[in-house]
Scaffold this motif. Structure first.
Motif, PDB file in Angstrom:
ATOM      1  N   THR A 141       1.141   3.198  16.729  1.00 57.54           N
ATOM      2  CA  THR A 141      -0.253   3.046  17.147  1.00 57.54           C
ATOM      3  C   THR A 141      -1.138   3.284  15.934  1.00 57.54           C
ATOM      4  OG1 THR A 141       0.270   3.839  19.379  1.00 57.54           O
ATOM      5  CG2 THR A 141      -2.046   3.809  18.730  1.00 57.54           C
ATOM      6  N   MET A 142      -1.900   2.242  15.570  1.00 56.49           N
ATOM      7  CA  MET A 142      -2.762   2.325  14.396  1.00 56.49           C
ATOM      8  C   MET A 142      -4.168   2.755  14.795  1.00 56.49           C
ATOM      9  SD  MET A 142      -3.903  -0.660  11.673  1.00 56.49           S
ATOM     10  CE  MET A 142      -2.360  -0.641  10.741  1.00 56.49           C
ATOM     11  N   PHE A 143      -4.695   3.719  14.059  1.00 55.42           N
ATOM     12  CA  PHE A 143      -6.084   4.157  14.211  1.00 55.42           C
ATOM     13  C   PHE A 143      -6.818   3.794  12.920  1.00 55.42           C
ATOM     14  CE2 PHE A 143      -3.550   6.708  17.040  1.00 55.42           C
ATOM     15  CZ  PHE A 143      -4.319   6.817  18.189  1.00 55.42           C
ATOM     16  N   ASN A 144      -7.740   2.865  13.039  1.00 62.28           N
ATOM     17  CA  ASN A 144      -8.451   2.352  11.876  1.00 62.28           C
ATOM     18  C   ASN A 144      -9.950   2.599  12.052  1.00 62.28           C
ATOM     19  OD1 ASN A 144      -9.501   0.943   9.736  1.00 62.28           O
ATOM     20  ND2 ASN A 144      -8.805  -1.073  10.401  1.00 62.28           N
ATOM     21  N   SER A 145     -10.495   3.503  11.246  1.00 61.35           N
ATOM     22  CA  SER A 145     -11.924   3.831  11.322  1.00 61.35           C
ATOM     23  C   SER A 145     -12.675   3.360  10.092  1.00 61.35           C
ATOM     24  CB  SER A 145     -12.103   5.345  11.498  1.00 61.35           C
ATOM     25  OG  SER A 145     -11.473   5.800  12.674  1.00 61.35           O
ATOM     26  N   THR A 146     -12.118   2.391   9.376  1.00 62.62           N
ATOM     27  CA  THR A 146     -12.716   1.956   8.115  1.00 62.62           C
ATOM     28  C   THR A 146     -13.912   1.028   8.320  1.00 62.62           C
ATOM     29  OG1 THR A 146     -11.216   0.041   7.914  1.00 62.62           O
ATOM     30  CG2 THR A 146     -10.493   2.145   6.949  1.00 62.62           C
ATOM     31  N   HIS A 147     -14.161   0.597   9.574  1.00 64.38           N
ATOM     32  CA  HIS A 147     -15.280  -0.308   9.837  1.00 64.38           C
ATOM     33  C   HIS A 147     -16.430   0.380  10.577  1.00 64.38           C
ATOM     34  CE1 HIS A 147     -11.949  -3.540   9.690  1.00 64.38           C
ATOM     35  NE2 HIS A 147     -12.544  -3.453   8.511  1.00 64.38           N
ATOM     36  N   GLY A 148     -16.444   1.708  10.541  1.00 64.13           N
ATOM     37  CA  GLY A 148     -17.533   2.437  11.176  1.00 64.13           C
ATOM     38  C   GLY A 148     -17.266   2.791  12.624  1.00 64.13           C
ATOM     39  N   ARG A 149     -16.179   2.334  13.178  1.00 61.36           N
ATOM     40  CA  ARG A 149     -15.780   2.667  14.542  1.00 61.36           C
ATOM     41  C   ARG A 149     -14.257   2.753  14.554  1.00 61.36           C
ATOM     42  NH1 ARG A 149     -16.695  -2.766  14.362  1.00 61.36           N
ATOM     43  NH2 ARG A 149     -15.119  -4.129  15.265  1.00 61.36           N
ATOM     44  N   MET A 177       0.836  -1.186   0.000  1.00 65.67           N
ATOM     45  CA  MET A 177       0.000   0.000   0.000  1.00 65.67           C
ATOM     46  C   MET A 177       0.881   1.249   0.000  1.00 65.67           C
ATOM     47  SD  MET A 177      -3.208  -0.901   0.021  1.00 65.67           S
ATOM     48  CE  MET A 177      -4.092   0.540   0.650  1.00 65.67           C
ATOM     49  N   PRO A 178       0.408   2.332  -0.648  1.00 64.66           N
ATOM     50  CA  PRO A 178       1.166   3.590  -0.568  1.00 64.66           C
ATOM     51  C   PRO A 178       1.103   4.135   0.851  1.00 64.66           C
ATOM     52  CG  PRO A 178      -0.961   3.940  -1.605  1.00 64.66           C
ATOM     53  CD  PRO A 178      -0.811   2.456  -1.445  1.00 64.66           C
ATOM     54  N   VAL A 179       2.113   4.878   1.234  1.00 59.30           N
ATOM     55  CA  VAL A 179       2.137   5.478   2.562  1.00 59.30           C
ATOM     56  C   VAL A 179       2.604   6.920   2.438  1.00 59.30           C
ATOM     57  CG1 VAL A 179       4.488   4.673   3.050  1.00 59.30           C
ATOM     58  CG2 VAL A 179       2.956   5.213   4.941  1.00 59.30           C
ATOM     59  N   VAL A 180       1.961   7.804   3.206  1.00 57.50           N
ATOM     60  CA  VAL A 180       2.297   9.227   3.200  1.00 57.50           C
ATOM     61  C   VAL A 180       2.776   9.608   4.590  1.00 57.50           C
ATOM     62  CG1 VAL A 180       1.439  11.565   2.839  1.00 57.50           C
ATOM     63  CG2 VAL A 180       0.532   9.680   1.445  1.00 57.50           C
ATOM     64  N   TYR A 181       3.971  10.215   4.663  1.00 54.92           N
ATOM     65  CA  TYR A 181       4.556  10.606   5.950  1.00 54.92           C
ATOM     66  C   TYR A 181       4.247  12.070   6.248  1.00 54.92           C
ATOM     67  CZ  TYR A 181       7.371   6.373   5.398  1.00 54.92           C
ATOM     68  OH  TYR A 181       7.787   5.067   5.236  1.00 54.92           O
ATOM     69  N   ARG A 182       3.757  12.320   7.459  1.00 55.65           N
ATOM     70  CA  ARG A 182       3.526  13.691   7.908  1.00 55.65           C
ATOM     71  C   ARG A 182       4.049  13.801   9.332  1.00 55.65           C
ATOM     72  NH1 ARG A 182      -1.394  12.527   5.233  1.00 55.65           N
ATOM     73  NH2 ARG A 182      -1.711  13.764   3.329  1.00 55.65           N
ATOM     74  N   LYS A 183       5.319  14.156   9.459  1.00 52.05           N
ATOM     75  CA  LYS A 183       5.979  14.262  10.758  1.00 52.05           C
ATOM     76  C   LYS A 183       5.858  12.936  11.520  1.00 52.05           C
ATOM     77  CE  LYS A 183       5.612  19.292  11.154  1.00 52.05           C
ATOM     78  NZ  LYS A 183       5.166  20.437  11.980  1.00 52.05           N
ATOM     79  N   ASP A 184       5.044  12.893  12.572  1.00 50.57           N
ATOM     80  CA  ASP A 184       4.957  11.672  13.369  1.00 50.57           C
ATOM     81  C   ASP A 184       3.745  10.820  12.990  1.00 50.57           C
ATOM     82  OD1 ASP A 184       2.979  13.300  14.290  1.00 50.57           O
ATOM     83  OD2 ASP A 184       3.366  12.972  16.416  1.00 50.57           O
ATOM     84  N   THR A 185       3.109  11.129  11.861  1.00 50.79           N
ATOM     85  CA  THR A 185       1.918  10.389  11.446  1.00 50.79           C
ATOM     86  C   THR A 185       2.113   9.819  10.049  1.00 50.79           C
ATOM     87  OG1 THR A 185       0.499  11.839  12.762  1.00 50.79           O
ATOM     88  CG2 THR A 185      -0.563  10.532  11.056  1.00 50.79           C
ATOM     89  N   LEU A 186       1.714   8.572   9.880  1.00 49.21           N
ATOM     90  CA  LEU A 186       1.735   7.927   8.578  1.00 49.21           C
ATOM     91  C   LEU A 186       0.296   7.677   8.153  1.00 49.21           C
ATOM     92  CD1 LEU A 186       4.456   6.999  10.093  1.00 49.21           C
ATOM     93  CD2 LEU A 186       4.482   5.131   8.469  1.00 49.21           C
ATOM     94  N   GLU A 187       0.007   7.929   6.914  1.00 54.14           N
ATOM     95  CA  GLU A 187      -1.317   7.645   6.375  1.00 54.14           C
ATOM     96  C   GLU A 187      -1.223   6.567   5.311  1.00 54.14           C
ATOM     97  OE1 GLU A 187      -5.020   9.730   3.906  1.00 54.14           O
ATOM     98  OE2 GLU A 187      -3.215  10.884   4.387  1.00 54.14           O
ATOM     99  N   ILE A 188      -2.086   5.550   5.430  1.00 49.17           N
ATOM    100  CA  ILE A 188      -2.243   4.563   4.367  1.00 49.17           C
ATOM    101  C   ILE A 188      -3.548   4.935   3.664  1.00 49.17           C
ATOM    102  CG2 ILE A 188      -2.457   2.125   3.780  1.00 49.17           C
ATOM    103  CD1 ILE A 188      -1.072   1.439   6.388  1.00 49.17           C
ATOM    104  N   PRO A 189      -3.477   5.701   2.580  1.00 45.02           N
ATOM    105  CA  PRO A 189      -4.712   6.182   1.937  1.00 45.02           C
ATOM    106  C   PRO A 189      -5.460   5.055   1.232  1.00 45.02           C
ATOM    107  CG  PRO A 189      -2.787   6.840   0.670  1.00 45.02           C
ATOM    108  CD  PRO A 189      -2.271   6.204   1.912  1.00 45.02           C
ATOM    109  N   LYS A 190      -6.784   5.196   1.224  1.00 41.97           N
ATOM    110  CA  LYS A 190      -7.668   4.248   0.543  1.00 41.97           C
ATOM    111  C   LYS A 190      -7.420   2.814   0.995  1.00 41.97           C
ATOM    112  CE  LYS A 190      -8.392   7.184  -3.490  1.00 41.97           C
ATOM    113  NZ  LYS A 190      -8.415   7.289  -4.965  1.00 41.97           N
TER     114      LYS A 190
END
Length: 273
Positions: free
Chosen positions: A125-133, A92-105
């Motif tokens: 620490t992963m924050f995953n809100s793709t399942h509605g919570r 998956m592509p990953v975008v770095y923003r200082k101390d945060t990484l985003e795995i878009p889409k």
């Protein structure tokens, strides 16, 4: 007129140089971040929950299954992360923003985010809100010397699930050890094991599955159900009954194939001075 045209060209070249410098700077930052994170990261909170419950199924159903069982970062490919789930592997592509990484889409148009401390580099620490919570899972860098992320995950999982020595309750009283690397010692007829973490090996919704194998005999793999006691001080391994071979997933718990009690860790006594 020529002066105006020349001035325009200079502005265009300057803008292009700035853009290239910005892209180069971003690329260097990505490489630095990927180098800092290089290796395989495993969801240690999930492994701990499974170990505490004595059940992978309960850990998945009671809280949340991680987006991936392992994440692999490589400084040679700084703009992506490799994800592992059992025999599945995808990038998956990953975008770095200082101390945060985003795995878009990660799921449709929804992203998964990872927060890390580049100074301590102790966990993600992963924050995953793709399942509605919002599901939170903490990942830690594996120290295992393995070639893929799923193997690193299994070692962490095995350590929490099967850690320790067991003794058979049968007449032989055999001493059995399930090692974190997937080896089993002292169990007649088998020398390898693998815990089911999802997929086709999930044969029942209320009984975890373990595959036992003799590594010297191709095709010797056998699936069993297993269940720990509430205090995790005993382990039952069950035969599985295929009620209808023509119908996938129609299994039930059979007789006890093996029964073990967990041996207390030996305590070294200090010599009196």
């Amino acid at each position: 007129m020529r002066n105006i045209f020349a001035f325009g060209i200079l502005l265009l070249l300057a803008f292009s140089a700035c853009k290239n410098d910005s892209s180069s700077s971003k690329s260097n930052a990505d490489v630095t971040s990927a180098t800092t994170l290089a290796g395989f990261w495993v969801p240690i909170d999930f492994c701990s929950r499974a170990g505490k419950d004595g059940s992978i199924l309960r850990a998945m159903n009671g809280s949340s299954k991680p987006y991936a069982y392992a994440l692999g970062f490589d400084s040679a490919i700084p703009d992506s992360v490799t994800c592992y789930n059992g025999f599945e592997k995808w990038r998956m592509p990953v975008v770095y923003r200082k101390d945060t990484l985003e795995i878009p889409k990660a799921n449709g148009d929804l992203s998964v985010f990872l927060v890390y401390d580049p100074e301590t580099n102790k966990d993600l620490t992963m924050f995953n809100s793709t399942h509605g919570r919002t599901e939170i899972n903490r990942y830690t860098l594996s120290k295992a010397q393995v070639m893929d992320g799923y193997s690193a995950f299994l070692i962490a999982l095995n350590s929490t699930m099967m850690g320790g020595n067991f003794q058979s309750t049968g007449k032989d009283g055999a001493q059995v050890r399930f090692s974190p690397d997937g080896l089993v010692k002292g169990l007649k007829g088998f020398d390898k094991y693998e815990l089911c973490t999802g997929g086709d090996c999930v044969l029942m919704q209320d009984l975890d599955v373990i595959t036992l194998q003799d590594s010297q005999k191709p095709g010797s793999e056998q699936m069993f159900g297993y269940q720990f006691s509430a205090k995790k001080d005993s382990l039952q391994i069950y035969n599985l009954i295929n009620n209808n071979p023509a119908e996938k997933g129609n299994y039930s718990k059979g007789t006890v194939a093996y029964s073990f009690v967990k041996k207390a860790a030996a305590v070294k006594k200090e010599k009196s001075k």
